[in-house]
Each structure stands twice: as C-alpha cells, then as structure tokens.
Design an enzyme around this catalytic site. Sequence first.
Site, short mmCIF file in Angstrom:
data_model
loop_
_atom_site.label_atom_id
_atom_site.label_comp_id
_atom_site.label_asym_id
_atom_site.label_seq_id
_atom_site.Cartn_x
_atom_site.Cartn_y
_atom_site.Cartn_z
N ARG A 18 -42.43 0.46 -41.35
CA ARG A 18 -40.97 0.35 -41.44
C ARG A 18 -40.72 -1.20 -40.90
NH1 ARG A 18 -37.49 4.86 -42.10
NH2 ARG A 18 -35.92 3.25 -41.83
N HIS A 43 -58.28 -2.03 -32.13
CA HIS A 43 -59.23 -2.36 -33.18
C HIS A 43 -58.46 -3.10 -34.19
CE1 HIS A 43 -62.90 -1.32 -35.74
NE2 HIS A 43 -62.47 -2.72 -36.30
N GLU A 70 -62.35 -3.39 -29.92
CA GLU A 70 -63.36 -3.32 -30.96
C GLU A 70 -62.99 -4.08 -32.18
OE1 GLU A 70 -63.75 1.11 -30.98
OE2 GLU A 70 -62.21 1.11 -32.60
N HIS A 190 -65.33 8.37 -33.00
CA HIS A 190 -65.16 8.64 -34.62
C HIS A 190 -65.28 10.08 -34.87
CE1 HIS A 190 -64.40 6.66 -38.09
NE2 HIS A 190 -64.61 7.51 -38.72
#
Length: 239
Positions: A18, A43, A70, A190
């Site tokens: 937005r 990241h 990362e 992950h």
Amino acid sequence: MTKLSVNINKIATIRNARGGNMPDVEKAALDCERFGAEGITVHPRPDERHIRYSDVRAIRPAITTEFNIEGNPIPSFVDLVLEVVPDQVTLVPDAHDAITSNSGWDTAANQGFLTEICKEFKSKGIRTSIFINPEPAMAEGAAKCGCDRVELYTADYAAGFADSPENAVRPYLETARVIKELGLGLNAGHDLNLQNLSWFVRTIPWTDEVSIGHAVICDALYMGLEATIRAYLSEIRKF
C-alpha cells in the site's frame, strides 16, 4: 538452547503493498524482541519487494538482540553488510527473481567464491553462515570455505513431515552430525512451523538457531504477534 530469530520480510511485504509506513517495519522488529524473539532476520533482495536496504540501515541501531542479514552476496549486498555490520550474515544462493529461497549452495563448485566472501565478512567480525541442502558433502565443503556456521534448508523436511517425521528428519540429522564433528555452528530455516518445529529441535538439539518468518506472520493473523512468538518459543523449549 536453540534461539528463535524472527524473519520480518513479510511485514515489509504488507507495508509495500500500500505504500506509506503501515505496518512500521522497525517497530515490528522491536516488538518481536519485546515479545521474546532472540534475533531478527532480514533478507533484502535487489528489487526491494519486501525488506529495503533502508530498512536494514534503520533496524541495525534500533534492536538489541542478534541481527542476521541473509541473501545472495552480490556486490550491493556485500556493500550493505559491510556498512551495517550485523551479528551474522547468511549466504543464500537465490536468484534475483526467486519468490523465496529454494536451494542451498553447491559448496564444492563455489568454494573459491564463498571462501573470499567469508574472509571479507569475518575481517569485520561478522559471523558467517552458509545456506546448504542436507548433504554431508555440502557441509564439508562449507567448512573448507571458512564459515562459522551452516544453515540447513528445511523445505524438504517440512514437506515430508506429515507422512513420516522420522524419514523427513533423517538426512538433516546425518548432516547435522557431520556439521557438529566439523566444529561448525548449526542454524536451520525454511517452512518450519508450529507443527514441525519441536520435532526438529528435539531430534537435533544442538541446533543453535532457527529463522522463521512466513509461518510466524501467518499464525499471527489469528493469534496475534506476541502470542505467536511465545508459542514458537514454547515449541523450541518443549523438550
């Protein structure tokens, strides 16, 4: 004890949808700390579709827990890390157009490159971690690159967990044992969530840190951010 680092990328994704500054990414990082998170992970990608380089610069002096950046060590990423000097940098071989990280490094094929990158970051006192698939040979290659830790890519574990937790975790346990023998620290991340997290940590209790973002934000939609972070900490410390 395994630490929980909360990846706040998805909070930035909502903000960017937005424009403006709602939700406030820097405040979210501070709130995650206040609710018990022991680290903050970001990241940044070149297209800045979620975390922006400016976010990284703003968050670094604000937080008091571990800061983990990362990403793929392209020149702009390397420059950012050397400027900000986080506690940890995690090297991830994701393509610029990848939706999310989808593989670990081939540490044998990229040994020369990764060795130079690790040397550069470590010269600044930054702990380096290399993102790998659960393969002992890749862990051995990572050690030759001079990193401090290895992060296991846990997507396959998460995908196979419902059918057989024992089978899903087996290659991770085998690789984690090699990592321990090599004297490296161990991270994981992950697709870890409230269903599969405790089994992983129970099976591999020498895991130093788990980095979780997507699942935390999804659960927070229903549970609230504070309750969600406390739930994840509870799963880590259950055994």
